[in-house]
Design a protein around this motif. Structure first.
Motif, mmCIF file in Angstrom:
data_model
loop_
_atom_site.group_PDB
_atom_site.id
_atom_site.type_symbol
_atom_site.label_atom_id
_atom_site.label_comp_id
_atom_site.label_asym_id
_atom_site.label_seq_id
_atom_site.Cartn_x
_atom_site.Cartn_y
_atom_site.Cartn_z
ATOM 1 N N UNK A 91 -7.579 53.888 -1.658
ATOM 2 C CA UNK A 91 -8.427 52.706 -1.779
ATOM 3 C C UNK A 91 -7.634 51.408 -1.759
ATOM 4 N N UNK A 92 -6.590 51.324 -2.566
ATOM 5 C CA UNK A 92 -5.883 50.057 -2.669
ATOM 6 C C UNK A 92 -4.412 50.309 -2.986
ATOM 7 N N UNK A 93 -3.704 49.221 -3.273
ATOM 8 C CA UNK A 93 -2.291 49.319 -3.600
ATOM 9 C C UNK A 93 -1.674 47.945 -3.652
ATOM 10 N N UNK A 94 -0.400 47.909 -4.002
ATOM 11 C CA UNK A 94 0.320 46.640 -4.099
ATOM 12 C C UNK A 94 1.806 46.899 -3.900
ATOM 13 N N UNK A 95 2.504 45.853 -3.474
ATOM 14 C CA UNK A 95 3.954 45.929 -3.359
ATOM 15 C C UNK A 95 4.524 44.574 -3.759
ATOM 16 N N UNK A 96 5.706 44.616 -4.373
ATOM 17 C CA UNK A 96 6.395 43.397 -4.807
ATOM 18 C C UNK A 96 7.818 43.425 -4.276
ATOM 19 N N UNK A 97 8.202 42.314 -3.630
ATOM 20 C CA UNK A 97 9.557 42.192 -3.106
ATOM 21 C C UNK A 97 9.856 40.727 -2.865
ATOM 22 N N UNK A 98 11.138 40.351 -3.006
ATOM 23 C CA UNK A 98 11.550 38.989 -2.672
ATOM 24 C C UNK A 98 11.516 38.752 -1.168
ATOM 25 N N UNK A 99 11.523 39.820 -0.396
ATOM 26 C CA UNK A 99 11.510 39.745 1.060
ATOM 27 C C UNK A 99 10.108 40.122 1.544
ATOM 28 N N UNK A 100 9.319 39.126 1.964
ATOM 29 C CA UNK A 100 7.932 39.410 2.335
ATOM 30 C C UNK A 100 7.838 40.311 3.553
ATOM 31 N N UNK A 101 8.780 40.197 4.481
ATOM 32 C CA UNK A 101 8.748 41.083 5.648
ATOM 33 C C UNK A 101 8.970 42.536 5.236
ATOM 34 N N UNK A 102 9.859 42.748 4.301
ATOM 35 C CA UNK A 102 10.091 44.104 3.792
ATOM 36 C C UNK A 102 8.840 44.611 3.082
ATOM 37 N N UNK A 103 8.211 43.739 2.299
ATOM 38 C CA UNK A 103 6.997 44.125 1.581
ATOM 39 C C UNK A 103 5.881 44.477 2.556
ATOM 40 N N UNK A 123 2.685 50.976 5.750
ATOM 41 C CA UNK A 123 2.925 52.422 5.719
ATOM 42 C C UNK A 123 2.074 53.136 4.669
ATOM 43 N N UNK A 124 1.508 52.390 3.747
ATOM 44 C CA UNK A 124 0.691 53.003 2.701
ATOM 45 C C UNK A 124 -0.747 53.098 3.199
ATOM 46 N N UNK A 125 -1.314 54.294 3.125
ATOM 47 C CA UNK A 125 -2.625 54.566 3.724
ATOM 48 C C UNK A 125 -3.758 54.232 2.755
ATOM 49 N N UNK A 126 -4.089 52.955 2.727
ATOM 50 C CA UNK A 126 -5.183 52.486 1.885
ATOM 51 C C UNK A 126 -5.990 51.442 2.644
ATOM 52 N N UNK A 127 -7.226 51.217 2.181
ATOM 53 C CA UNK A 127 -8.102 50.266 2.846
ATOM 54 C C UNK A 127 -7.873 48.827 2.467
ATOM 55 N N UNK A 128 -7.242 48.586 1.323
ATOM 56 C CA UNK A 128 -6.914 47.229 0.875
ATOM 57 C C UNK A 128 -5.511 47.255 0.284
ATOM 58 N N UNK A 129 -4.857 46.094 0.289
ATOM 59 C CA UNK A 129 -3.478 46.071 -0.212
ATOM 60 C C UNK A 129 -3.088 44.653 -0.593
ATOM 61 N N UNK A 130 -2.351 44.534 -1.680
ATOM 62 C CA UNK A 130 -1.898 43.237 -2.182
ATOM 63 C C UNK A 130 -0.386 43.126 -2.035
ATOM 64 N N UNK A 131 0.075 42.012 -1.500
ATOM 65 C CA UNK A 131 1.498 41.743 -1.363
ATOM 66 C C UNK A 131 1.876 40.620 -2.319
ATOM 67 N N UNK A 132 2.769 40.924 -3.239
ATOM 68 C CA UNK A 132 3.235 39.947 -4.239
ATOM 69 C C UNK A 132 2.089 39.262 -4.973
ATOM 70 N N UNK A 133 1.055 40.063 -5.285
ATOM 71 C CA UNK A 133 -0.046 39.551 -6.090
ATOM 72 C C UNK A 133 -1.180 38.922 -5.324
ATOM 73 N N UNK A 134 -1.162 38.987 -3.994
ATOM 74 C CA UNK A 134 -2.238 38.399 -3.200
ATOM 75 C C UNK A 134 -3.580 39.050 -3.488
ATOM 76 N N UNK A 135 -4.657 38.236 -3.524
ATOM 77 C CA UNK A 135 -5.997 38.723 -3.834
ATOM 78 C C UNK A 135 -6.811 38.852 -2.546
ATOM 79 N N UNK A 136 -7.191 40.068 -2.196
ATOM 80 C CA UNK A 136 -7.958 40.319 -0.983
ATOM 81 C C UNK A 136 -9.463 40.320 -1.238
ATOM 82 N N UNK A 137 -9.913 40.335 -2.492
ATOM 83 C CA UNK A 137 -11.316 40.589 -2.799
ATOM 84 C C UNK A 137 -12.139 39.309 -2.677
#
Length: 496
Positions: A427-439, A445-459
């Motif tokens: 369903x969802x997930x998140x990743x945190x990294x100082x390098x946004x391209x790496x994040x 690669x994570x098989x979910x319908x929604x995803x947050x990068x460094x705390x971004x809100x998709x909802x």
């Protein structure tokens, strides 16, 4: 803990009176029986809901069928815009009454009613009213030559028909309006069934529709029931064209199987076991704040919450300490208090389920860092942190639906992705990294319908929401959410 509620007073709230009604074929009606709804923060009686039977379900479906087949709702876009505008205004005008009832019946905090528990869902109605003003229900495919003649082709998008919508208790306003608004915008007629644990707030929606909108009789029908056979009738009735359900994956499987007999369209928003990945260059204090407060939002009763935290093995203990310090700041208690972050679980049954999962996790080798306690009165469970969690264990694989965070160590980025994807859910997930391209590379690669990068809100109302794998089928909200309720008809004519 109270078991005999006969001496518990009602809340005294006018908003939560015991005379809520079903909405069937444009009329507010009762049922032969009623059942009680209790405040999960106090265990006090909030009010009574009509306990609809299969007969009421059949009457609601018949009304929806008649309204779809004989009325103008499915074809009159301007009428739909007008009525959705009215509904948005009415919900806004009745905001404080709805807020009071949402806090009392759902156990939602005051702060959450200003966001995803109430005010944000009202915005969904406006989004679809505005979308209708620009959305094209016709797509031109151009002309082609066939057998020495020119053929003009186009696609028309038509309402799918009668919709059975069944919702869960955790965000009843969000779930109801995320189904009802796009279905109505598409031109469908709807039978909406409230969650048994939170019937009154959904019935209040029916009263607002009846009293403050020109939505024709039968276009919206709203039921409450404690009976399993009512839900079964709504998913198997031959006059239902489409089923939309939010709830557990187990029930979703049953609905999909039942709907298959009649080859009904189904879209499902089901469970989740989402992982937040802290990469080795992440801001760990920021990760810890996010993880602690995300896992305890709405007492953990949300399918998209990140309830797993994956951290580099070398930093596991340090991150756990940071998360524990943040969990100590999660204030739980009276939902009406402006300073309260976390309210109760919905019922004693749900709290016992959560506690059982935690206790079994500890017995299986996870370390209980903080929490794991029942608190009363009400159905409170302290914010809970488990460390050193095996990714194959029950607590890492099963949806808890409580304020519980499981921390698992990993070895390298590939291992983090493997563990994140090691789930029946997506369903969802998140990743945190100082390098946004790496994040971003990890997110893709994570098989979910929604995803947050460094705390971004998709909802948001314009963003499709839904999952991969056993987290569901289809999408709610956004243009995609409207199109779930549309059929496509391809037409062609010969050009002279």
């Amino acid at each position: 803990m109270t078991t005999d509620r006969s001496d518990i007073p009602e809340t005294g709230s006018a908003a939560a009176g015991p005379d809520r009604k079903l909405l069937i074929d444009g009329e507010l009606v009762g049922a032969t029986g009623t059942y009680p709804s209790y405040n999960p923060a106090t265990e006090a009686l909030v009010g009574y809901a009509p306990d609809a039977t299969v007969a009421e379900a059949h009457a609601a479906i018949a009304a929806a069928r008649k309204a779809f087949d004989t009325g103008t709702w499915a074809t009159d876009v301007e009428q739909r815009i007008h009525c959705l505008d009215q509904l948005h205004r009415a919900l806004t005008d009745n905001l404080e009454e709805l807020r009071e009832l949402t806090i009392a019946e759902v156990g939602a905090t005051l702060a959450l009613t200003r966001a995803a528990q109430l005010e944000d869902p009202i915005g969904i109605v406006k989004y679809y009213a505005d979308l209708l003003r620009t959305y094209s229900f016709t797509e031109d495919l151009g002309a082609v030559e066939y057998l020495k003649q020119q053929h003009r082709r186009w696609v028309e998008k038509e309402a799918a028909g009668v919709v059975s919508a069944i919702i869960a208790y955790n965000y009843p306003n969000q779930l109801a309006l995320a189904k009802l608004a796009p279905a109505l915008a598409a031109g469908c007629t709807v039978v909406l069934k409230a969650a048994p644990d939170t019937p009154l707030i959904t019935l209040a929606l029916g009263e607002i529709i009846k009293r403050h909108t020109d939505i024709p009789a039968g276009v919206v029908n709203i039921l409450s029931s404690s009976r399993i056979d009512v839900g079964e009738a709504m998913t198997t009735h031959p006059e239902v064209d489409l089923i939309t359900f939010t709830g557990s994956t187990a029930v979703g499987r049953q609905i999909m199987s039942a709907a298959g007999t009649g080859l009904k369209r189904v879209f499902l928003e089901l469970g989740g076991k989402s992982a937040a990945i802290a990469l080795d260059d992440a801001d760990y204090p920021a990760v810890a704040r996010y993880a602690a407060f995300a896992a305890t939002l709405n007492a953990g009763q949300a399918c998209a919450l990140t309830t797993r935290l994956l951290v580099p093995r070398a930093d596991h203990d340090a991150v756990v300490d940071l998360v524990a310090a943040n969990m100590a700041r999660v204030r739980h208690g009276d939902p009406r208090d402006r300073k309260t972050y976390m309210g109760p679980l919905i019922s004693e049954r749900q709290r016992d389920k959560v506690d059982g999962l935690v206790q079994r996790a500890v017995a299986a080798g996870a370390r209980l860092v903080t929490g794991g306690e029942k608190v009363g009165p009400g159905y409170f469970y302290t914010p809970t942190l488990l460390a050193g969690v095996d990714p194959d264990s029950e607590i890492a694989q099963e949806e808890v639906f409580g304020p519980v965070l499981a921390v698992t160590p990993y070895d390298g980025d590939d291992d983090a992705v493997r563990i994140a994807n090691h789930s029946a859910y997506g369903l969802s997930g998140a990743v945190f990294s100082a390098d946004e391209r790496r994040a971003l590379a990890i997110a893709r690669r994570v098989r979910t319908g929604t995803f947050s990068i460094n705390g971004g809100n998709y909802f948001h109302p314009d963003a499709p929401f839904g999952g991969y794998k056993q987290s569901g089928i289809g999408r709610e909200m956004g243009v995609a959410g409207l199109e779930e309720f549309l059929e496509r008809k391809t037409l062609a004519s010969i050009l002279n």
